[in-house]
Design a protein around this motif. Sequence first.
Motif, mmCIF file in Angstrom:
data_model
loop_
_atom_site.group_PDB
_atom_site.id
_atom_site.type_symbol
_atom_site.label_atom_id
_atom_site.label_comp_id
_atom_site.label_asym_id
_atom_site.label_seq_id
_atom_site.Cartn_x
_atom_site.Cartn_y
_atom_site.Cartn_z
ATOM 1 N N ALA A 110 14.040 -0.273 -31.286
ATOM 2 C CA ALA A 110 14.524 1.229 -30.949
ATOM 3 C C ALA A 110 16.132 1.048 -30.787
ATOM 4 O O ALA A 110 16.572 0.299 -29.790
ATOM 5 N N ASP B 204 19.374 5.594 -22.374
ATOM 6 C CA ASP B 204 18.571 6.324 -23.131
ATOM 7 C C ASP B 204 17.307 7.184 -22.396
ATOM 8 O O ASP B 204 17.018 8.156 -22.938
ATOM 9 N N LYS C 168 15.186 12.041 -25.209
ATOM 10 C CA LYS C 168 13.880 11.947 -25.727
ATOM 11 C C LYS C 168 13.700 12.058 -27.245
ATOM 12 O O LYS C 168 14.292 12.670 -27.818
ATOM 13 N N ALA C 169 12.852 11.220 -27.747
ATOM 14 C CA ALA C 169 12.723 11.265 -28.926
ATOM 15 C C ALA C 169 11.753 12.285 -29.515
ATOM 16 O O ALA C 169 10.907 12.676 -28.812
ATOM 17 N N ARG D 224 8.180 1.736 -27.067
ATOM 18 C CA ARG D 224 8.427 2.766 -28.320
ATOM 19 C C ARG D 224 8.998 3.905 -28.109
ATOM 20 O O ARG D 224 8.532 4.769 -27.498
ATOM 21 N N HIS D 225 10.453 4.038 -28.349
ATOM 22 C CA HIS D 225 11.208 5.084 -28.101
ATOM 23 C C HIS D 225 11.112 6.413 -28.896
ATOM 24 O O HIS D 225 11.742 7.476 -28.693
ATOM 25 N N ASN D 226 10.302 6.225 -29.785
ATOM 26 C CA ASN D 226 10.002 7.309 -30.782
ATOM 27 C C ASN D 226 8.770 8.266 -30.299
ATOM 28 O O ASN D 226 8.505 9.060 -30.645
ATOM 29 N N LYS D 227 8.095 7.637 -29.129
ATOM 30 C CA LYS D 227 7.192 8.432 -28.676
ATOM 31 C C LYS D 227 7.653 9.166 -27.219
ATOM 32 O O LYS D 227 8.750 9.025 -26.951
ATOM 33 N N LYS D 228 6.844 10.139 -27.009
ATOM 34 C CA LYS D 228 7.284 10.997 -25.893
ATOM 35 C C LYS D 228 7.236 10.511 -24.821
ATOM 36 O O LYS D 228 6.253 10.005 -24.153
ATOM 37 N N ASP E 236 5.550 -1.673 -27.653
ATOM 38 C CA ASP E 236 6.258 -1.843 -29.101
ATOM 39 C C ASP E 236 5.801 -3.235 -29.341
ATOM 40 O O ASP E 236 6.600 -4.313 -29.806
#
Lengths: 131, 277
Positions: A97, A126, A130-131, B13-17, B66
């Motif tokens: 990330a 970060d 939020k992604a 995993r920063h693409n998860k909420k 991750d």
Amino acid sequence: MSKKKGSTQVTIFPDWCKGCGICAAFCPGKVMIVDQTGKAKVVREEECINCGFCELHCPDFAIMVSPKNGAPERDAAQDDGPAAPAPAPEAAPAPTAPVPKAAASKAKAQKTAAKKAPAKKAAQRDPNKKA
Amino acid sequence: MSEVTQLIHQYLRHNKKFPHVLCPGCGHGIAMGSIVRSVHAQGWSKDDVVVVAGIGCSGRIAVYMDFNTVHTTHGRALTFATGIKMAKPEMHVIVIMGDGDALSIGGNHLIHAARKNIGLTAIILNNNIYGMTGGQCSSTTPTGDFSMTTPYGQLEKSFDIVELARAAGANFVARGTAFHAQQLDRIMTTAFGRPGFNLVEVFTPCHTQYGRKNKFKNPVEMYKHISKTTMPLEAWSKLEPEKRAERTPVGVFVERDEPGLEERYMEMKKKLLGSAQ
């Protein structure tokens, strides 16, 4: 960092905090409270003894206790935390990330370089995104 | 201490909420942090770690971390993990299960994985109830406790996971709690570095389903309860027998050094190849 009062800065990421109240209930210095918005809030930062309980026990990874500007770095011998037998944090696998990597490596570089850099910058990272 | 939170954020995993779906104050989050710190303490690369999770609240942990992760069917996390370990013995396999997942639906797989001594670490997050499906009593709900399906108290005896795993032949059996995070880190770090089948039971409070039926009004009360009712194994073994029932021992119960199934398999393969030439 020594366990001396007032040498730490406690940062709470409100977007990640769910207000469970564990930090507020078990903090030996009563540094935090859960405010009316249902989030933890730092009210007596000067009472923090850097025990690390809140950081280890926050289920949402929303608290960070970092050394204040100019405070001495914590000794490795004093660090009874889990990372004690760990290799150097720099040897950790590269995070995929982009956001936390940049922030974390930046914070580390700042810490190791001169300990002058404001920890605040790293703290405002970060969890707000939020992604 | 700032390295703790920063470290965990590196492994998410920063693409998860985020924040994650677990209830406020759920001990699963603390256990997740402990797994991350223990993997980091081993110095493993993210690519060499496989996390297998079943169904339930604990299953969500694999989604957020991750590593190479598999979110499998209910109760069958250990079977998937067995396949992964036999096909790729160099991978470090971590299996995360809930109490219902590991002991009720997948109970058979648990005892046979322990009997086979397959080289992986099974982490059982024991919250004494089926949390995700609405608070039905599970096989670890203590006798006399209330749940959605036992409104007058549980009649059955509960499973002792440690004794079960010890009898089934696991290499390493330990119990920790979400409240004692530093001890949990030490236990998990030890378990990850050992050969054979390692089992770690983690007490995590479920105040949403278990707590509200058993007079714990908030997560803090549940953590205080855990703190009050557990004690280190060394101190517990010195107690008088009649006082032992009130406390649950926490610590390392079994340490054996037998080779894992995949090591014995590789040896046999080498031997057979040698005799064929």
